[in-house]
Design an enzyme around this catalytic site. Structure first.
Site, PDB file in Angstrom:
ATOM      1  N   HIS A  24       0.812  -1.214   0.000  1.00 16.66           N
ATOM      2  CA  HIS A  24       0.000   0.000   0.000  1.00 16.66           C
ATOM      3  C   HIS A  24       0.852   1.275   0.000  1.00 16.66           C
ATOM      4  CE1 HIS A  24       0.428  -0.532   4.463  1.00 16.66           C
ATOM      5  NE2 HIS A  24       0.509   0.785   4.435  1.00 16.66           N
TER       6      HIS A  24
ATOM      7  N   ASP B  87       0.403  -7.722   1.427  1.00 13.90           N
ATOM      8  CA  ASP B  87       0.711  -6.308   1.598  1.00 13.90           C
ATOM      9  C   ASP B  87       2.211  -6.054   1.622  1.00 13.90           C
ATOM     10  OD1 ASP B  87       0.202  -3.611   1.822  1.00 13.90           O
ATOM     11  OD2 ASP B  87       0.130  -3.648   4.014  1.00 13.90           O
TER      12      ASP B  87
ATOM     13  N   SER C  63       4.749   3.001   7.749  1.00 17.35           N
ATOM     14  CA  SER C  63       4.411   1.843   6.942  1.00 17.35           C
ATOM     15  C   SER C  63       5.569   1.403   6.060  1.00 17.35           C
ATOM     16  CB  SER C  63       3.216   2.187   6.062  1.00 17.35           C
ATOM     17  OG  SER C  63       2.864   1.106   5.261  1.00 17.35           O
TER      18      SER C  63
END
Length: 416
Positions: free
Chosen positions: A143, A176, A275
């Site tokens: 992402h 992910d 992230s």
């Protein structure tokens, strides 16, 4: 739900970087005795040179506690060495971030990893990444790549302030994870990857990344839990800015829903921009890739409940992406739903004909309670755990049928 497809997001508050008296008594009675002439002492003997003796050492390390940016740690370490006729005690030392076999401080660990964690920037978002090779391969979240790469080119910024353009090597939305390459670079410092299977609850960890665009930020905490299953992404991300997309720069589009199994839970602060960054153990080894947080209401910041993808899983995915640009995922071949009643587990709604589950003898109506010895709380657990296995791996499944508990070994296949 299909155990090999993402489960629809529920109402939980997940968001992704991207949605126990002494006795009485008197003095003892002593009778009077007549003292005689004292016996002369024996003549002194030649001194005996002491030989080498065994040392006993005790080292007490105080667990670290540190704040986010600009924070530090508080604590002390005392070392005592005991030898014949001598006792030496050291003065209090700086706070240490260590386990029994490590003497690295928080600063040591941060300094070791800083050159190996990068900031990933783009026109629509930002995140972090971990350097895999000296020539520019970087591991991050899928992402982050989607967010930073929408409508423009990605840039990787290193700890020394230099930048380089980056391109996508491969992505895997199901886990992910993604691998990108910083172009035209050499001599980078690859991160040392650890063994996430050796992690224990309570072990100290650091989260390193670029929260809110603040590159090289370090936060400290512990491993709060292991083997968590979480479903992230989907419609919830329309209301919450996911970490990795940048403040008020999200696209407003829902991200793909995915279920992650075996996740590491930590209370080290993780915020937007962390992230894809590193979760690091006391030896300075990367044990996880930070990927998601739990939120409270409308807040998108850290509330002390963050999650990381185990590095062992990430290594498997990264290797496949580097070699071929895509990932093969293990396939069980059942559709499951959460069990109801007093027994927790995943109820099998359908078994796909010819699938590994069918070959092993699983049937519709079976209640799966364990996979590979780990308890199954619901359908999501089955999905997440299966995704963490390798194609061809044999896995023992415990299930209930007609009130009787049985075990079966299933050889997982590649999903076609």
């Amino acid at each position: 739900m299909n155990a090999n497809e993402p489960r629809e997001q529920g109402n939980g508050g997940w968001s992704q970087f991207g949605a126990t008296p002494p006795s009485s008594g008197g003095f003892p009675r002593r009778d009077t005795v007549v003292m005689g002439q004292p016996t002369p002492p024996p003549p002194p003997s030649a001194p005996v040179k002491p030989g080498l003796s065994t040392r006993q050492k005790a080292i007490a390390g105080l667990a670290l506690a540190a704040m986010a940016i600009g924070g530090g740690a508080a604590g002390a370490a005392v070392a005592t060495a005991m030898q014949p006729d001598t006792v030496a005690t050291a003065a209090p030392a700086p706070a240490s971030f260590k386990q029994a076999a490590s003497t690295m401080t928080v600063s040591d660990v941060a300094a070791k990893l800083e050159p190996s964690v990068v900031m990933i920037q783009g026109s629509s978002g930002e995140g972090s990444g971990v350097v895999l090779t000296a020539d520019g391969l970087v591991l991050t979240n899928n992402h982050v790549v989607v967010g930073a790469g929408q409508g423009g080119q990605m840039t990787v910024k290193f700890s020394d302030g230099k930048s380089a353009k980056a391109s996508v090597v491969g992505t895997d939305p199901a886990s992910d994870l993604a691998v990108i390459r910083a172009e035209g670079v050499s001599g980078l410092t690859p991160a040392q990857l650890g063994d996430s299977d050796q992690l224990k609850v309570g072990a100290p960890v650091l989260a390193i990344g670029s929260p809110l665009g603040l590159q090289g930020s370090v936060t400290a905490g512990i491993v709060s839990a292991l083997d968590r299953t979480l479903t992230v992404g989907g419609e919830q991300q329309q209301q919450q800015i996911p970490p990795g997309w940048g403040q008020q720069r999200g696209s407003g589009q829902p991200s793909e829903v995915t279920t992650i199994g075996g996740a590491i839970q930590t209370d080290a602060a993780i915020n937007p921009g962390n992230s894809g960054g590193a979760l690091v153990d006391a030896a300075g080894q990367v044990v996880g890739i930070n990927t998601a947080i739990a939120t409270n209401g409308g807040s998108s910041g850290s509330i002390g409940v963050g999650f990381a993808i185990p590095i062992n899983t990430a290594k498997q995915v990264a290797d496949q992406l580097i070699k071929g640009g895509k990932v093969s995922h293990a396939y069980l071949g059942v559709s499951v739903t959460d069990a109801t009643g007093d027994v927790s587990g995943a109820l099998v709604r359908q078994v796909i004909e010819g699938s590994p589950a069918a070959k092993a003898g699983l049937q519709e109506g079976d209640l799966i309670t364990k996979i590979a010895g780990k308890p199954v709380d619901g359908g999501d657990t089955v999905v997440g755990q299966v995704r963490g296995f390798k194609v061809g791996q044999q896995v023992q499944i415990t299930y209930m049928r007609d009130g009787k508990t049985s075990n079966v070994s299933v050889t997982l296949e590649e999903k076609k």
